[in-house]
Scaffold this motif. Sequence first.
Motif, short mmCIF file in Angstrom:
data_model
loop_
_atom_site.label_atom_id
_atom_site.label_comp_id
_atom_site.label_asym_id
_atom_site.label_seq_id
_atom_site.Cartn_x
_atom_site.Cartn_y
_atom_site.Cartn_z
N ASN A 92 -3.09 8.64 -17.77
CA ASN A 92 -3.68 8.79 -16.45
C ASN A 92 -5.19 8.88 -16.63
OD1 ASN A 92 -1.56 8.77 -14.60
ND2 ASN A 92 -1.08 10.93 -14.93
N CYS A 149 2.20 16.76 -17.79
CA CYS A 149 1.61 16.20 -16.57
C CYS A 149 2.30 16.78 -15.35
CB CYS A 149 1.72 14.68 -16.57
SG CYS A 149 1.05 13.91 -15.07
N VAL A 150 1.55 16.94 -14.26
CA VAL A 150 2.11 17.45 -13.01
C VAL A 150 3.20 16.50 -12.49
CG1 VAL A 150 0.48 16.35 -11.41
CG2 VAL A 150 1.37 18.64 -10.88
N GLY A 249 -1.67 18.54 -16.72
CA GLY A 249 -2.59 17.63 -17.42
C GLY A 249 -3.86 17.31 -16.67
N PHE A 250 -3.82 17.34 -15.32
CA PHE A 250 -5.02 16.93 -14.59
C PHE A 250 -6.21 17.86 -14.79
CE2 PHE A 250 -2.63 19.32 -11.26
CZ PHE A 250 -3.61 20.17 -10.77
MO LIG Z 1 -1.28 14.35 -14.99
#
Ligand SMILES: [Mo]
Length: 337
Positions: A92, A149-150, A249-250
Amino acid sequence: MRLGMGKQAKWQLAAQQVTPESVFRQRRRIVQALGLSAIGASVPMGVQAGLLDWFGEPQRAAETTPLPYSGSHRFGIEDPLTPEQKVISHNNFYEFGTAKTDPQQHAQELSTEPWHIEISGEVARPGRYSVAQLLAQFPLEERIYRMRCVEAWSMVIPWLGFPLSQLLETAQPSSRASHVAFETLYDPKQMRGQRARGIGGGIDFPYVEGLTLAEAMHPLTLLSLGLYGKTLPPQNGAPIRLVVPWKYGFKSIKSIVRIRVTAEQPPTTWNQLAAHEYGFYANVNPAVDHPRWSQASERRIGEGGLLSAKRIATEPFNGYGEFVEDLYRDLDLARHF
Ligand SMILES: [Mo]
Ligand SMILES: Nc1nc2c(c(=O)[nH]1)N[C@H]1C(S)=C(S)[C@@H](COP(=O)(O)O)O[C@H]1N2
């Protein structure tokens, strides 16, 4: 394609030996073998995209070079590593597009030299550091971290980096300091996602992130300059990115150019985009679902990629609770998600 190691990995050699056309035919064969028409209506879009992700081969790869480091730390995480090829091909990085293969395809020519990080705000010693200066001043170590990751997929990645706290201590946060804000490079000439909102997923660039000062000073919070023993590939956030393993992760913002110590909570990209879906804290929490999907489990990406990834239970704080839960003693984690 030039690679710094003088030796090419097997998948890279394989990628050179096939023409784009044979790659396409091979992809079509695999899709057919799985009983799916190339654009099969019976397969949900997400699955289709995930499928095709794994059959795309990189056109060219940016040069990565070995980085010296000492020590490797797992912090109780015994899971097998996600294969390097998956770590660098499923990404991403919306500055280069929203599809998982976009970063690998479109980030290869990101110019990362020279590169500077500016430290400013509520500090006694603001500064501007080149990557070379950082490497000279802060010795690297390996940290094997889960990355959750979300979107409910995860990997296990061997990062190279140093604790962010070391850089912050050098800058000397003032008594007013409460948070730390981070900013990714803004350069629409190089980052196609920044040229059109459609390509960049509607994000108002530059991508920004933030932590409380206590989170930023936590020994698990890493500034990473490499993975799998080499400098970061551009798609993973070269030349320097944040890694906060107990958060979605963001929060782990890529290709950082600015770090600002602040006296209030800074705005953050995903929270600005959809505050009810992405909180400021974003601690991995199986008990608080995303409004559109469950966060109770995740698909751990291994050899086979996303399609054959095993579904496993998601752990509070991504398995790092024993190290970080003290940070949140006085916080209602359902409200401050
Ligand atoms: Mo993510
Ligand atoms: N600047 C920037 N940083 C970013 C992103 C992004 O789109 N832009 N994506 C985030 C998300 S959602 C995740 S899951 C991780 C992915 O890191 P990886 O591709 O190295 O696995 O990067 C994070 N950092």
